[in-house]
Structure formats: structure tokens, C-alpha cells
Design a protein around this motif. Structure first.
Motif, PDB file in Angstrom:
ATOM      1  N   ARG A  93     -27.308  25.261  65.844  1.00 26.63           N
ATOM      2  CA  ARG A  93     -28.045  26.482  66.158  1.00 26.63           C
ATOM      3  C   ARG A  93     -27.033  27.630  66.214  1.00 26.63           C
ATOM      4  O   ARG A  93     -25.826  27.403  66.225  1.00 26.63           O
ATOM      5  N   ILE A  94     -27.550  28.863  66.298  1.00 30.74           N
ATOM      6  CA  ILE A  94     -26.686  30.050  66.291  1.00 30.74           C
ATOM      7  C   ILE A  94     -27.056  30.980  67.443  1.00 30.74           C
ATOM      8  O   ILE A  94     -28.235  31.224  67.691  1.00 30.74           O
ATOM      9  N   ALA A 146     -25.348  41.050  63.531  1.00 31.15           N
ATOM     10  CA  ALA A 146     -25.719  39.675  63.179  1.00 31.15           C
ATOM     11  C   ALA A 146     -27.015  39.277  63.867  1.00 31.15           C
ATOM     12  O   ALA A 146     -27.890  38.652  63.253  1.00 31.15           O
ATOM     13  N   GLN A 147     -27.165  39.654  65.133  1.00 29.19           N
ATOM     14  CA  GLN A 147     -28.382  39.309  65.874  1.00 29.19           C
ATOM     15  C   GLN A 147     -29.615  39.902  65.186  1.00 29.19           C
ATOM     16  O   GLN A 147     -30.625  39.217  65.030  1.00 29.19           O
ATOM     17  N   LYS A 148     -29.525  41.155  64.759  1.00 26.15           N
ATOM     18  CA  LYS A 148     -30.653  41.793  64.059  1.00 26.15           C
ATOM     19  C   LYS A 148     -31.000  41.045  62.776  1.00 26.15           C
ATOM     20  O   LYS A 148     -32.166  40.834  62.471  1.00 26.15           O
ATOM     21  N   GLN A 149     -29.979  40.663  62.024  1.00 28.30           N
ATOM     22  CA  GLN A 149     -30.215  39.944  60.768  1.00 28.30           C
ATOM     23  C   GLN A 149     -30.855  38.585  61.041  1.00 28.30           C
ATOM     24  O   GLN A 149     -31.755  38.155  60.315  1.00 28.30           O
ATOM     25  N   LEU A 150     -30.419  37.920  62.082  1.00 24.85           N
ATOM     26  CA  LEU A 150     -30.975  36.611  62.430  1.00 24.85           C
ATOM     27  C   LEU A 150     -32.431  36.723  62.876  1.00 24.85           C
ATOM     28  O   LEU A 150     -33.242  35.855  62.576  1.00 24.85           O
ATOM     29  N   GLU A 151     -32.757  37.792  63.569  1.00 23.36           N
ATOM     30  CA  GLU A 151     -34.124  37.980  64.069  1.00 23.36           C
ATOM     31  C   GLU A 151     -35.092  38.441  62.976  1.00 23.36           C
ATOM     32  O   GLU A 151     -36.288  38.216  63.080  1.00 23.36           O
ATOM     33  N   GLU A 160     -36.683  32.218  58.463  1.00 24.14           N
ATOM     34  CA  GLU A 160     -35.779  31.084  58.243  1.00 24.14           C
ATOM     35  C   GLU A 160     -34.608  31.133  59.222  1.00 24.14           C
ATOM     36  O   GLU A 160     -34.241  30.129  59.828  1.00 24.14           O
ATOM     37  N   TYR A 161     -34.010  32.298  59.358  1.00 20.46           N
ATOM     38  CA  TYR A 161     -32.857  32.448  60.241  1.00 20.46           C
ATOM     39  C   TYR A 161     -33.286  32.327  61.709  1.00 20.46           C
ATOM     40  O   TYR A 161     -32.565  31.739  62.517  1.00 20.46           O
ATOM     41  N   ARG A 162     -34.417  32.905  62.046  1.00 19.50           N
ATOM     42  CA  ARG A 162     -34.900  32.916  63.433  1.00 19.50           C
ATOM     43  C   ARG A 162     -35.045  31.500  63.982  1.00 19.50           C
ATOM     44  O   ARG A 162     -34.823  31.256  65.158  1.00 19.50           O
ATOM     45  N   GLN A 163     -35.406  30.559  63.123  1.00 16.34           N
ATOM     46  CA  GLN A 163     -35.555  29.171  63.548  1.00 16.34           C
ATOM     47  C   GLN A 163     -34.244  28.560  64.041  1.00 16.34           C
ATOM     48  O   GLN A 163     -34.252  27.597  64.807  1.00 16.34           O
ATOM     49  N   LEU A 164     -33.124  29.142  63.629  1.00 15.48           N
ATOM     50  CA  LEU A 164     -31.815  28.631  64.037  1.00 15.48           C
ATOM     51  C   LEU A 164     -31.294  29.274  65.309  1.00 15.48           C
ATOM     52  O   LEU A 164     -30.288  28.832  65.851  1.00 15.48           O
TER      53      LEU A 164
END
Length: 91
Positions: free
Chosen positions: A67-68, A75-80, A84-88
Motif C-alpha cells: 500500500r502507499i 503525490a497525495q493528490k495524484q493518488l486520490e 486505480e491508485y486510490r485503491q492502494l
């Protein structure tokens, strides 16, 4: 074009030995990935380099079943943004 390289705690792009872009991460106490910092030199601005660096960390997490979490606001904005990224994302 620059090539993304990797060492033990970062993905980066260099030119003549100078880092022009990087994303720094480490393993947290649970063995998951923690993104500390993202940097893109102004020469590379607007080319999606930051997004590509985040993608590399995501791919690493996926391949290692991790997980991340992040203290880096970019990076947080991109993940949210991405389902696909949000699941991690680590809670």
C-alpha cells in the motif's frame, strides 16, 4: 528525452549527473511505501514528469503487493485522483 532511473529509495531523472526530477520514498514500519517528496525541475515542468514518477511508485507497490501513504501533497493528490491508485492508499 530523459529516462526514469531507480535506486533503493527513489525514481529519478538525471542530466549530466544532476537530478532534474525525483520522487523519494521509503518503506514504513508495516513494509508499505511512504512517499516523502516529489521534485520536478522547472525545465521539465508541464510535461507530466511528476505523474510518471508517481506512476512508477504505484507500479512498484502493485508488483510488491504493498500500500502507499504520502506526506507529499502533489503525490497525495495524484493518488486520490485515480480509482486505480486510490485503491492502494493506506488509511
Amino acid at each position: 528525452m530523459y529516462r526514469i532511473q531507480q535506486d533503493s529509495e527513489s525514481f529519478f531523472m538525471e542530466e549530466n549527473g544532476e537530478r532534474k526530477a525525483e520522487i523519494i520514498f521509503q518503506e514504513d514500519q508495516d513494509g508499505d511505501l511512504f512517499i516523502e517528496h516529489t521534485f520536478v525541475h522547472e525545465d521539465l515542468g508541464g510535461r507530466g514528469v511528476g505523474k510518471e514518477l508517481v506512476k512508477k511508485v504505484v507500479e512498484k507497490a502493485q508488483s510488491e503487493n504493498k500500500r502507499i501513504s504520502s506526506s507529499c501533497s502533489y503525490a497525495q493528490k495524484q493518488l486520490e485522483k485515480s480509482d486505480e491508485y486510490r485503491q492502494l492508499l493506506k488509511n
